[in-house]
Design an enzyme around this catalytic site. Sequence first.
Site, PDB file in Angstrom:
ATOM      1  N   THR A   1       0.843  -1.192   0.000  1.00  0.00           N
ATOM      2  CA  THR A   1       0.000   0.000   0.000  1.00  0.00           C
ATOM      3  C   THR A   1       0.878   1.241   0.000  1.00  0.00           C
ATOM      4  O   THR A   1       1.699   1.422   0.893  1.00  0.00           O
ATOM      5  CB  THR A   1      -0.920   0.052   1.234  1.00  0.00           C
ATOM      6  OG1 THR A   1      -0.112   0.001   2.416  1.00  0.00           O
ATOM      7  CG2 THR A   1      -1.907  -1.090   1.229  1.00  0.00           C
TER       8      THR A   1
ATOM      9  N   ASN B   1       1.509   4.891   0.768  1.00  0.00           N
ATOM     10  CA  ASN B   1       0.922   5.820   1.736  1.00  0.00           C
ATOM     11  C   ASN B   1       1.075   7.260   1.273  1.00  0.00           C
ATOM     12  O   ASN B   1       2.114   7.646   0.753  1.00  0.00           O
ATOM     13  CB  ASN B   1       1.598   5.659   3.101  1.00  0.00           C
ATOM     14  CG  ASN B   1       1.284   4.317   3.738  1.00  0.00           C
ATOM     15  OD1 ASN B   1       1.611   3.278   3.183  1.00  0.00           O
ATOM     16  ND2 ASN B   1       0.644   4.346   4.881  1.00  0.00           N
TER      17      ASN B   1
ATOM     18  N   GLU C   1      -3.949   4.858   2.540  1.00  0.00           N
ATOM     19  CA  GLU C   1      -3.066   3.866   1.921  1.00  0.00           C
ATOM     20  C   GLU C   1      -3.718   3.331   0.656  1.00  0.00           C
ATOM     21  O   GLU C   1      -4.878   2.945   0.670  1.00  0.00           O
ATOM     22  CB  GLU C   1      -2.862   2.661   2.850  1.00  0.00           C
ATOM     23  CG  GLU C   1      -2.328   2.999   4.219  1.00  0.00           C
ATOM     24  CD  GLU C   1      -1.983   1.734   5.000  1.00  0.00           C
ATOM     25  OE1 GLU C   1      -1.481   0.759   4.401  1.00  0.00           O
ATOM     26  OE2 GLU C   1      -2.227   1.729   6.213  1.00  0.00           O
TER      27      GLU C   1
HETATM   28  P1  ADP Z   1       5.140   0.879   3.527  1.00  0.00           P
HETATM   29  O1  ADP Z   1       4.876   0.428   4.921  1.00  0.00           O
HETATM   30  O2  ADP Z   1       6.394   1.703   3.391  1.00  0.00           O
HETATM   31  O3  ADP Z   1       3.952   1.571   2.915  1.00  0.00           O
HETATM   32  P2  ADP Z   1       4.429  -1.439   1.931  1.00  0.00           P
HETATM   33  O4  ADP Z   1       4.833  -2.837   2.256  1.00  0.00           O
HETATM   34  O5  ADP Z   1       2.993  -1.063   2.147  1.00  0.00           O
HETATM   35  O6  ADP Z   1       5.418  -0.478   2.684  1.00  0.00           O
HETATM   36  O7  ADP Z   1       4.822  -1.172   0.414  1.00  0.00           O
HETATM   37  C1  ADP Z   1       4.424   0.043  -0.180  1.00  0.00           C
HETATM   38  C2  ADP Z   1       5.320   0.467  -1.319  1.00  0.00           C
HETATM   39  O8  ADP Z   1       5.390  -0.567  -2.310  1.00  0.00           O
HETATM   40  C3  ADP Z   1       4.763   1.674  -2.030  1.00  0.00           C
HETATM   41  O9  ADP Z   1       5.174   2.893  -1.419  1.00  0.00           O
HETATM   42  C4  ADP Z   1       5.320   1.529  -3.440  1.00  0.00           C
HETATM   43  O10 ADP Z   1       6.571   2.182  -3.545  1.00  0.00           O
HETATM   44  C5  ADP Z   1       5.524   0.022  -3.595  1.00  0.00           C
HETATM   45  N1  ADP Z   1       4.532  -0.651  -4.446  1.00  0.00           N
HETATM   46  C6  ADP Z   1       4.850  -1.592  -5.383  1.00  0.00           C
HETATM   47  N2  ADP Z   1       3.754  -2.061  -5.997  1.00  0.00           N
HETATM   48  C7  ADP Z   1       2.685  -1.395  -5.461  1.00  0.00           C
HETATM   49  C8  ADP Z   1       1.281  -1.419  -5.717  1.00  0.00           C
HETATM   50  N3  ADP Z   1       0.739  -2.243  -6.641  1.00  0.00           N
HETATM   51  N4  ADP Z   1       0.480  -0.595  -4.977  1.00  0.00           N
HETATM   52  C9  ADP Z   1       1.020   0.223  -4.053  1.00  0.00           C
HETATM   53  N5  ADP Z   1       2.342   0.300  -3.769  1.00  0.00           N
HETATM   54  C10 ADP Z   1       3.190  -0.486  -4.466  1.00  0.00           C
HETATM   55 MG    MG Z   2       1.969   0.819   3.004  1.00  0.00          MG
END
Ligand code: ADP
Ligand code: MG
Length: 236
Positions: A47, A49, A156
Site C-alpha cells: 500500500t 501511503n 493507503e
Molecule cells: P510501507 O509500509 O512503506 O507503505 P508497503 O509494504 O505497504 O510499505 O509497500 C508500499 C510500497 O510498495 C509503495 O510505497 C510503493 O513504492 C511500492 N509498491 C509496489 N507495488 C505497489 C502497488 N501495486 N500498490 C502500491 N504500492 C506499491
Molecule cells: Mg503501506
Amino acid sequence: MFSLPNPNNRPLLIGPPSGPEPPYPFRMEGKVISGFGRGSKELGIPTANLPVDDENTWIKHIDSGIYMGWASLKLPASHPNSALYEKPHTTEPVMETIIPSSHEQLKQQHTEEEKGVSPAQEEKNVDQERGQWQIYPMVMSIGYNPFYKNTVRSAEVHVLEKFGADFYGVEMRLLVTGFIRNEKDYSGLEALIADIEFDCEVAKHSLARKGWKVKELGVVREGEEVGELDGSWLVR
Ligand code: ADP
Ligand code: MG
C-alpha cells in the site's frame, strides 16, 4: 471466469452503471511516503501511503473503510513501469539504477531540500526526470494512523498493477469514486487477505464500466469500452 472465494457473498459491482454519485468523486494528491512497516508487501498487497494534510478536508469526515477509484502516478522515466522507460544497455545487475525512488534517494532528496533547493531548481529536476502521469485503478484504505494514537487519518493505496520497482517519493493523485466496505476486525491473516483480494475484484469490475472508467485511459484493449468519467484532474 471469476473464481476467488467470496465467503461473505459480497456483490462484485458497487454503485449504479451511470457512474459515481455525489458527494463523489473526492480528490487527493501528494508524494508517496513510507508507511507503517506492517509488511503489506509481504502479504502481496503493498500500500502506497500518502500524507493526510489540512487540505484534505473530506478525508477527515468520511467513514473509515475501503474505497475505490483511480490513481495517477508521475513515474520517472527511470522506472520500469514508465511509458518512457528504456531498458538499460547492460548485462550487469541493474537494480541500483532502475529503482527511481528508493529510500536512499529519498534520503538524498531530503538532504537537498534541507540545503535549500529552490522551487525552480526542483521543477527543473522533475523535467529532467521526464515524469509522465500514468493512470491505474486502485483500492484505498482510509483509517486512523496508529502513530498518532488513532486521532489522525491515514490513507493507503493499493494500485491494481504489478510494478517492477517501488515508487517512494513519486507524486500520486487520487480520484476516489466510491465506498466498498467498512473496516473490519479479522481473526486471522487469511480472512483479511481474502477480503482485500475481493475488494480488488470489486474495484476492477466496478471501475471497468464506462460510467466509472476515466476517459483519459483511452481504449486499453481492443473491444473494450472507452470511459466516460472525467479524469482530467489526474493528468492536468
Ligand atoms: P510501507 O509500509 O512503506 O507503505 P508497503 O509494504 O505497504 O510499505 O509497500 C508500499 C510500497 O510498495 C509503495 O510505497 C510503493 O513504492 C511500492 N509498491 C509496489 N507495488 C505497489 C502497488 N501495486 N500498490 C502500491 N504500492 C506499491
Ligand atoms: Mg503501506
